[in-house]
Every structure is written in structure tokens, then in C-alpha cells.
Scaffold this active site. Structure first.
Site, short mmCIF file in Angstrom:
data_model
loop_
_atom_site.label_atom_id
_atom_site.label_comp_id
_atom_site.label_asym_id
_atom_site.label_seq_id
_atom_site.Cartn_x
_atom_site.Cartn_y
_atom_site.Cartn_z
N HIS A 97 0.78 -1.10 0.15
CA HIS A 97 0.10 0.06 -0.07
C HIS A 97 1.03 1.04 -0.15
O HIS A 97 0.83 2.11 0.66
CB HIS A 97 -0.90 0.03 0.96
CG HIS A 97 -2.21 -0.96 1.04
ND1 HIS A 97 -3.37 -0.79 0.36
CD2 HIS A 97 -1.99 -2.28 1.44
CE1 HIS A 97 -4.06 -2.01 0.66
NE2 HIS A 97 -3.14 -2.95 0.98
N ASN A 149 -0.29 -4.87 -6.69
CA ASN A 149 -1.82 -4.23 -6.15
C ASN A 149 -1.33 -3.25 -4.97
O ASN A 149 -0.58 -3.61 -4.21
CB ASN A 149 -2.47 -5.36 -5.48
CG ASN A 149 -3.20 -6.04 -6.59
OD1 ASN A 149 -2.88 -7.46 -6.56
ND2 ASN A 149 -3.75 -5.75 -7.48
N HIS A 178 -6.72 -9.83 -9.45
CA HIS A 178 -5.80 -8.98 -8.82
C HIS A 178 -4.58 -8.78 -9.78
O HIS A 178 -4.13 -7.72 -9.88
CB HIS A 178 -5.33 -9.36 -7.56
CG HIS A 178 -6.40 -9.18 -6.61
ND1 HIS A 178 -7.49 -10.01 -6.14
CD2 HIS A 178 -6.53 -7.99 -5.34
CE1 HIS A 178 -8.25 -9.50 -5.22
NE2 HIS A 178 -7.55 -8.28 -4.57
N ASP A 207 -4.88 -13.63 0.29
CA ASP A 207 -5.72 -12.25 0.72
C ASP A 207 -7.16 -12.57 0.86
O ASP A 207 -8.08 -11.86 0.55
CB ASP A 207 -5.33 -11.10 -0.54
CG ASP A 207 -5.59 -9.88 -0.01
OD1 ASP A 207 -5.71 -9.69 1.35
OD2 ASP A 207 -5.87 -8.80 -0.73
N LEU A 251 -11.96 -4.02 -6.48
CA LEU A 251 -11.91 -4.96 -5.65
C LEU A 251 -11.39 -4.71 -4.21
O LEU A 251 -11.02 -3.72 -4.00
CB LEU A 251 -10.52 -5.56 -6.39
CG LEU A 251 -10.62 -6.39 -7.72
CD1 LEU A 251 -9.06 -6.63 -8.08
CD2 LEU A 251 -11.07 -7.56 -7.58
N ALA A 252 -12.04 -5.68 -3.61
CA ALA A 252 -11.80 -5.61 -1.93
C ALA A 252 -11.54 -6.76 -1.15
O ALA A 252 -12.35 -7.49 -0.77
CB ALA A 252 -13.27 -5.15 -1.34
#
Length: 361
Positions: free
Chosen positions: A191, A215, A246, A270, A302-303
Site C-alpha cells: 500500500h 496491487n 488482482h 488475501d 476489488l476488496a
């Protein structure tokens, strides 16, 4: 003692052929080539590859439970049981960006369950991440790295709990990664909007890995390689999601070919609570649903992922084109190497903690 004859045996490094496995009281106690079996011994054929148990270092939930929503020992047990029911033997329960007390409660819950039901440690993903690359993480709960988090990490390590810590390295003060590494924390970049130079500096301080490669990272370009290109060029460990949503399967294949050292790709799921659970869940007050195999929020983004590690291994072989040996390595041995955990031996291990892989040999 009974003998079984898998189509092949993956011992954690090498694929072995014509090897029989001796089992007594559900524990593997012998491994012999067919030519060395005693006269008259019959080995029962098994139409699968025998391998160490699958180990997923990024499991957000399972069985209808998200660790963030139920940061309790029972919540951890439910998640672990859900993943074991679909073939994942060992996990790092993962708590994503949240309020400090939620992160601490999750950590205490994992600490209480450490060593039980395949729980090998914890993955703390956030909250010290780049809001520009937040993904589904709540921006209101993202905050700078602070003494409270450092004290939590130190406490967990003092109790011997393996900790994977995902952070945006460009937001840390110089020396922070080196400090955490000395503590025994496995630091991973994720992130993040780090430049190539910032990512290389983090590696020089002891950064050990990169979380779900591509990602929540800027795309690499010819004149701005960024964090993703540094990850690929490094000998650090790279987690990757292989659900076909992903990361494109062609990019996944490229990763294996591009790495300068083998055994540095870590397959992760994930996974969210929909694994062995309902087809929807709530996080941060928002409902996430499974649609056509993808977990998406109300905006269609996407989550997290709706896939388990066994399915991911099969996809690496069937869709990406990896060899069974490379696919199994990424889901068994390499995650343990990444976390500085001992590799799982075949001998002395209960058969229930080993993986009978439905793969070609």
C-alpha cells in the site's frame, strides 16, 4: 505400518519420483524408494503429489469471520478452521488498517492461539500506509507510525510471536525498518507509492518483502520503475495473489521468470470471510459481495480476494503454466523462509498436516 505411493513427493525443495511413504498412527515415519521396500510390501497408490502443508501469510478472514470484526481467540479459531477445511494447513491471520485498540485486540487473540490449529503468527497490514494507495483500507484509520505500534510489535516479539508487518516505507523515518528488523519483525512494503530510490533505501535497511505485488502500488513505467520494478529486481520476497483478478496470469508468469533468485515468490490468498462462509461481509460499515468470483465494494472496486491457497496453487499450474514444483514451493517452503520459520519436514509429521496436491506430476 502402511505404505502409500503418491504420484510424486515434493520434499519442500525437490520433486521425488517412485517414493513410498510409511505411515503409522497417521504420522509419516518412513520414506523409501520403491526399489528399497521390503519384499512383499504393498504400497497403496495415491493419485496426488504429497507435499508439506500449505502456508498462507495473508488471511483476513474465513468461515464468515473477519479478524478486524471479531478480534478474539474464537474469531482466530474460526478463521483457521475455515481455511483448513479447504486445504490450507497454516496461516498468518491478518488484521488490516483499523483503530489501535482493534489491532491490539487482534494481536492478543493471535498470541493466545499461536501454535494451535495451524496459527503460526500474525500479519499486521497497515495502518501506516500511503493513503494514495489505500485500496479498500479506511483512510480515516490510516495514521503515521508511532510509539504505540512499535511497543505492540516489541511486545509480540518478546513473546516469540512471528510478525509480518506491512507498511509504506516512504512514510517511515530513516532507521525505522532497521530497528524493526533487529527486533525480529518481518517488514514488508505494501500500500505504498514509494519511488525506486525509496524502495531501494528500505531494502538497504532490512526490508524483507513486498505485499501483494502490483496491487496498491503505482504501475511501473520505462522512466518511473517505482516500487514494483525494485521488488522484481531484488532478492527480497514478493507476495502475489493468483486469482486471475488482482494480477493478470501473464504478469504472474513474468514475475517467476524475472526474479534474479529462485524461491522468492510467496503465493498468498488475501482471503476474506467468504472462504467457507457467506458470499458477503461488512468491513468499515460497507458491504462487500462476491460477484463472478471477485469481491467488490459498492463502487465496483476489488476488496480482497475470494480464493483459497489450494485453488491458487492449482491455478498457478493450470492457468499460469508453472511447474508443480514451483507452485508448491511458493505455497509451502518459501513462506516459511520469508518468515524465518523452520521448513516443515515430511518425516515425523501427521499426514493431516501435509498436502495431497491434485496436480500433474
Amino acid at each position: 505400518m502402511r505404505w502409500i505411493l503418491p504420484r510424486a513427493v515434493f520434499d519442500g525443495e525437490t520433486m521425488l519420483r517412485d517414493v513410498a511413504i510409511g505411515i503409522e498412527d497417521d504420522v509419516v515415519i518412513a520414506r523409501r524408494h520403491l526399489s528399497a521396500l521390503p519384499d512383499g510390501t504393498t504400497a497403496e497408490p495415491v493419485a496426488a503429489i504429497l507435499a508439506p502443508g500449505l502456508f498462507d501469510v495473508q488471511v483476513n478472514g474465513g468461515g464468515g469471520v473477519m479478524l478486524n470484526n471479531d478480534p478474539t481467540p474464537q474469531g482466530v479459531r474460526t478463521i483457521a478452521a475455515a481455511h483448513r477445511s479447504v486445504g490450507t494447513h497454516f496461516i498468518l491471520p491478518t488484521v488490516i488498517t483499523d483503530l489501535p485498540d482493534i489491532t491490539e485486540r487482534a494481536a492478543d487473540a493471535v498470541l493466545a492461539e499461536h501454535g494451535k490449529n495451524g496459527v503460526l503468527g500474525i500479519h499486521i497490514e497497515g495502518p501506516h500506509i500511503n493513503v494514495a494507495r489505500k485500496g479498500t483500507h479506511d483512510p480515516a484509520r490510516i495514521r503515521p507510525f508511532d510509539t504505540r505500534t512499535r511497543n505492540l510489535l516489541e511486545r509480540l516479539r518478546n513473546h516469540g510471536l512471528p510478525v509480518l508487518f506491512t507498511v509504506a516505507p516512504e512514510l517511515l523515518a530513516p532507521g525505522t525498518i532497521a530497528d524493526l528488523t533487529r527486533m525480529g519483525v518481518t517488514v514488508s512494503a505494501g500500500h505504498s507509492a514509494a519511488t525506486a530510490e525509496q524502495a531501494e533505501l528500505a531494502l538497504s535497511e532490512g526490508l524483507r518483502g513486498f505485499t501483494h505485488l502490483f496491487n496498491a502500488m503505482p504501475p511501473m513505467t520505462s522512466r518511473a520503475p517505482g516500487i514494483a520494478a525494485v521488488a522484481l529486481n531484488s532478492t527480497a520476497y514478493c507476495g502475489i495473489i493468483a486469482d486471475g483478478h488482482h494480477v493478470d496470469d501473464r504478469m504472474v508468469a513474468l514475475c517467476w521468470r524475472a526474479r534474479p533468485q529462485p524461491g522468492r515468490m510467496v503465493l498468498v490468498s488475501d482471503a476474506m470471510s467468504t472462504i467457507a462462509g457467506p458470499d458477503h461481509f461488512e468491513i468499515y460499515g460497507e458491504t462487500i459481495r462476491v460477484q463472478k468470483g471477485r469481491l467488490i465494494n459498492a463502487r465496483g472496486a476489488l476488496a480482497g480476494a475470494h480464493i483459497d491457497l489450494q485453488t491458487s496453487v492449482v491455478r498457478l499450474v493450470a492457468n499460469v503454466g508453472l511447474s508443480p514444483q514451483d507452485a508448491l514451493m511458493a505455497a509451502t517452503t518459501t513462506p516459511r523462509d520469508f518468515m524465518n520459520l523452520p521448513r516443515q519436514p515430511l518425516l515425523g509429521t501427521p499426514l493431516s498436516d501435509l498436502f495431497l496436491a491434485p496436480l500433474p506430476d
